[in-house]
Write a protein that holds these residues in place. Structure first.
Motif: not given
Lengths: 239, 239
Positions: B93-94, B96-99
Motif C-alpha cells: 500500500e505504501r 505503490r504510492t511512492t514515486d
C-alpha cells in the motif's frame, strides 16, 4: 547454432594483450568461472603487481559494471581510468593519510586473524597505491539533493560487478571509499569533476603479486544476520 | 580429490524443496551459469509469480549476499525475510504510492521502448507486490552519522550478489529503494527496526511469471561513460 564463446580463465596473453575467449568446455580450454564460485571466492586482493595490464581487460571490467541495475536505468555512472604516474602519486599521498573506518573489536580468534591480515594488506596497498597500474574512480552524477545511502544503489551494484569481473579475469582489486571519505573536494578539483557528482569508489586494478590469490571470505553465517518477519526474530530455512 | 559440487541450473525440485547441486559438467547435469553470462543477462524481472519458493533458495540468495565486500568486514548488514500476507499488504500500500525517481527523457527509439517496457513492468509490480512470495528488506546498521552515498558501499555489493544469485537460480527479482525514499520512518516502526539502521533495498523474490525471462540489458557502451585521466576526456581501449 553457432559455438558459444565465453571468456576463458587465465588465458589472457600478456604479449598480444588479448583476453582469451573460447568454446565452453572445449577440449583445450579452461572453463569460464562459475557465478557462485566467483561470488564465494571474491575477497579483497590488495597485493597488486606494478606490471601493466591491457586496456582490453580494463574495458572488460567496465563492461561488466555497466550491466548492473541502476535507478531508472539512467546510467548516471561515470568512470575515470587513471594511469598517469603523477596523478596516482597525488592520490596515494592523500589515500595513505585517510583513516580506515572504525572497527568493532574482533569476536573470536578467526576474526582477530582476519583483521590482522586485512590491516597488513590495507597498509601495504596504502604504501603502494601509486605503483598499481590502473586506478578506476567510480563516480555518480546526481541532482544536487543531499547525498544518502540509497544513492549508492545506482553505483555500487556496478562496482560489485566490476570486482566480480576482476576476480573472473584473474585481476586483483578491492573496494575503497577513501576519496569520498577523506579528500572528495580535492580530488574533484584535481580531476575537473563537476559539482553535482559524488565519487563513490576507487578501484585499484592489476595482476596479483605472486603468491597472492583469491579464496574464501570469512563471514558470519546467514542465520546470524537474518531476521524472520520483524527485526530481532531469528530466521532459519524451514522449507 | 573429491568431486566438486556446484549448484545446477533449473534443477530445483519444487516438491522436496531442495536446490540441485551436481558435478560440474556431469553427463546428465545442466552446467552452472557462468559469471559473465550471469552479469550480461541480469536484468530486472518484475513479473513475479505468487507460487511459493523454498527457503533453501532464499538462503542461497542470502548466502551469496554475505560474501560481498563491506567496510572493514564489519558485516553490518541485516536482512528481514517477509512472507506474512498482512505485512506484505502493508508494504504494498505504501510502495505503490511512492514515486519512481525522476527520469531524463529517452535519447532514442531503443531507449523509449525500454522505458515504456520498464514503466509497465514497474506498475505491474507495484500492483502485485503483496502477492510476491518473499520480500527481503536489506538493512544496514550505522554509527548515527548522517547518511551518505559511501555508506551504500557496505550493503549494495551484497544486494548485487543477491540479484546475481537470483538470476543464477532462475528466480525473478529487482532492486527497489522505495521504502528508504518513501516510507522509511513508518516501515522501521512497523518492523521494529532500531534507530541507527538505514533500509537500503527491498528485493521481491519469486519464480518468474510464465513467459518472462532474463536477458540482455540495454546500456550505453563503456566509451560513453568512461573518461581518460580527467573528467570529460574520452577513453578508449588502446592496448
Amino acid at each position: 547454432m553457432g559455438t558459444k564463446l565465453v571468456p576463458v580463465m587465465d588465458s589472457v596473453c600478456r604479449e598480444c594483450m588479448q583476453v582469451g575467449w573460447g568454446a565452453r568446455g572445449g577440449e583445450n580450454m579452461t572453463e569460464e568461472l562459475g557465478l557462485f564460485e566467483a561470488i564465494y571466492t571474491q575477497r579483497a586482493l590488495r597485493y597488486i603487481s606494478p606490471a601493466p595490464i591491457p586496456d582490453a581487460l580494463v574495458r572488460k571490467v567496465l563492461d561488466a559494471g555497466i550491466r548492473a541495475p541502476n535507478g531508472g536505468n539512467q546510467q548516471r555512472w561515470r568512470f575515470i581510468v587513471i594511469k598517469d604516474p603523477e596523478t596516482k602519486r597525488w592520490i596515494q599521498e592523500r589515500y595513505r593519510t585517510t583513516d580506515r573506518p572504525a572497527h568493532a573489536p574482533p569476536r573470536n580468534q578467526a576474526e582477530t586473524a582476519t583483521m590482522a591480515r586485512n590491516d597488513a594488506a590495507a597498509n601495504y596497498l596504502a604504501e603502494h597505491l601509486h605503483e598499481v597500474p590502473v586506478l578506476i574512480l567510480c563516480c555518480l552524477q546526481h541532482d544536487g539533493s543531499p547525498s544518502d545511502i540509497h544513492r549508492g544503489a545506482s553505483i555500487y551494484p556496478a562496482v560489485q560487478n566490476m570486482l566480480l569481473a576482476a576476480r573472473g579475469l584473474g585481476l586483483a582489486s578491492v573496494l575503497t571509499t577513501r576519496p569520498r571519505r577523506g579528500f572528495e573536494r580535492e580530488i574533484k578539483e584535481q580531476l575537473g569533476i563537476p559539482e553535482n557528482v559524488d565519487t563513490a569508489a576507487l578501484l585499484p586494478l592489476g595482476y596479483p603479486v605472486a603468491g597472492k590469490r583469491y579464496g574464501p571470505t570469512n563471514r558470519r553465517p546467514v542465520e546470524e544476520v537474518t531476521f524472520d518477519e520483524k527485526w530481532g526474530r531469528g530466521w532459519e530455512a524451514r522449507t
